[in-house]
Write a protein that holds these residues in place. Sequence first.
Motif, PDB file in Angstrom:
ATOM      1  N   SER A 362       0.324  -1.369  -0.486  1.00  0.00           N
ATOM      2  CA  SER A 362       0.154  -0.322  -0.174  1.00  0.00           C
ATOM      3  C   SER A 362       0.801   1.568   0.139  1.00  0.00           C
ATOM      4  O   SER A 362       0.634   2.713  -1.140  1.00  0.00           O
ATOM      5  CB  SER A 362      -0.804  -0.313   1.472  1.00  0.00           C
ATOM      6  N   ALA A 365       1.762   1.621  -3.371  1.00  0.00           N
ATOM      7  CA  ALA A 365       1.208   1.655  -4.609  1.00  0.00           C
ATOM      8  C   ALA A 365       0.855   3.607  -4.420  1.00  0.00           C
ATOM      9  O   ALA A 365       0.225   4.407  -5.469  1.00  0.00           O
ATOM     10  CB  ALA A 365      -0.599   1.157  -4.006  1.00  0.00           C
ATOM     11  N   ARG A 376      -5.701   3.932  -7.937  1.00  0.00           N
ATOM     12  CA  ARG A 376      -5.784   3.061  -6.879  1.00  0.00           C
ATOM     13  C   ARG A 376      -6.868   3.066  -5.947  1.00  0.00           C
ATOM     14  O   ARG A 376      -7.778   3.743  -6.025  1.00  0.00           O
ATOM     15  CB  ARG A 376      -5.026   3.535  -5.887  1.00  0.00           C
ATOM     16  N   ARG A 378      -7.623   0.219  -3.113  1.00  0.00           N
ATOM     17  CA  ARG A 378      -7.906  -0.844  -2.399  1.00  0.00           C
ATOM     18  C   ARG A 378      -8.532  -2.006  -1.686  1.00  0.00           C
ATOM     19  O   ARG A 378      -9.457  -1.772  -1.682  1.00  0.00           O
ATOM     20  CB  ARG A 378      -6.635  -0.060  -1.555  1.00  0.00           C
ATOM     21  N   ASP A 424      -4.700  -3.041  -5.355  1.00  0.00           N
ATOM     22  CA  ASP A 424      -3.815  -2.734  -4.414  1.00  0.00           C
ATOM     23  C   ASP A 424      -4.354  -3.838  -3.672  1.00  0.00           C
ATOM     24  O   ASP A 424      -5.593  -4.088  -2.434  1.00  0.00           O
ATOM     25  CB  ASP A 424      -3.814  -1.308  -3.622  1.00  0.00           C
TER      26      ASP A 424
END
Length: 529
Positions: A362, A365, A376, A378, A424
């Motif tokens: 993370s 990213a 991005r 997650r 991610d």
Amino acid sequence: MAEQATTVPCSQPPEALVTRMFEAAAYPHPAADLQMIETHLSWVFLAGDFAYKVRKPIKLDFVDFSTLRARQIDCEEECRLNRRLAPSLYLGVVPISYDPVTGAICVNGQGTPCEYAVCMRRFAQQDVLAALAHDGRLCPAEIDALADLIADFHATAPVASPGSDAGTPSSILRTFEDCAAGVIALSTEPLSAAATVSLLRQHANRLEETFESRRRSRHIRECHGDLHLGNIVLIDGQPTPFDCLEFSPSLRWIDTMYDTAFLFMDLLAAGLHGMAYRMINRYLERCGDYGGLAVLPFYASMRALVRARVLLERAHQLDGTPDLAAKPSGEARRMLDLSRELLCRNDACILLMHGLSGSGKSTRAAQLAEAEGMIRVRSDVERQRGWHVRAADRYLPRAVERTYRRLAAICKLGAGTGFPMIADATFLSEHHRQRFFSLGRRLGVAVAIADCVADVDTLRMRIRNRMRGGLDASEADLHVLEAQIATQQPLNVEERAHVIPGETSPVVPYIRGEGGDDFARAGSDNQVP
């Protein structure tokens, strides 16, 4: 076309009112450092710790302040609407009375009102985000707080009624065509302006069904309407939007993404590309409106066109003084260039983060998203969103599968709009990796892997620290880590051909094969057994 303004008689001549407002005795409090800021519609008098915004008695093609009552109503509306985001800044509406015998005026005193003013808490101009951005003082923490504020504001804003015209394709097209006509009429390079307008019109026509879908999904709301860096100030350290579009409901009842797109565009225009993508990623993560990516380029381009329209009008008004007109004219050309760039960007690709919990996925990213203008999504955030699944069950196979399906759907939408995407997640299962490589083949975009590795002791230490901090979205504990270690399916030989080297920079051109090396050729094929 240029605005046609008519000055309307009022109970106190405007020139006399302005003169008297510069007298400290007019105010019911100490009024040191008296100053005035003039806009197209108002005078803002800065007096001591307060500011008083007085409407001009004018009538334009888009607003009518020709009567005292109309000006009072607009002051009240401004207070009502701006207190949604800036309750400590907007203190109320006060009368301004006039003594016909002495010629004196009194702010918030006795007597018959000759005008009304919005009373505000005065703030330092250097605390406006436009000034912070210009001086290089705008901080990531302020962008994060602002993105959270806007997302929460949009979530609770009133939704447009189904029968209203707000957000319909026809209303969006009317707003666009009105702006476009002014740009072409005033531009010193009409052919270039017309090409930009034509490109925007093509996108608007292609997005008609999407506009309708946005209405159905309740994204047309009573927004701010004028959300740019010059209308946001730090109050007690917190970013505070002010000066919303109170006088025009049609410019305020808009798509929430159109509201956010102004700030996104303004950060790009200020040369703060990393901040722009930090803001939009934080906003999307907070509200979950990844469907808005389909309209973000169009709306951001529209905002740039509107900015160009305002600058061209300013240059037109300064036509008799070429030296003064050169700056707004040059800025308008730059905004038209940005408007085209926003529509033409297409460096779509998909980057999969890979590694055990605590391996730094993370962090990397987030750095890539900001540095290279990527979107991005997650898994740590999406697995918690709206599914009402107990925390203990979010790592069960069914919940994990649902999370990866959502990540794939978001990447499909974003890449289809031209954005480079980051998924991610741990991607410890070959099945989940295969889904994204298959998606890349269908979309015709390159897929790559960022492999993040750390030793087990480091992983455990990071997870303990993260759990103690309690601020990270990840819910993976040591038990989850041990299960990951036991069940992970390492990258196979073919997949390793798609791993980007850790020192690669920039990443997006590398993934897309613009470097022409072996990895690029392999990545463009997306062939993973």
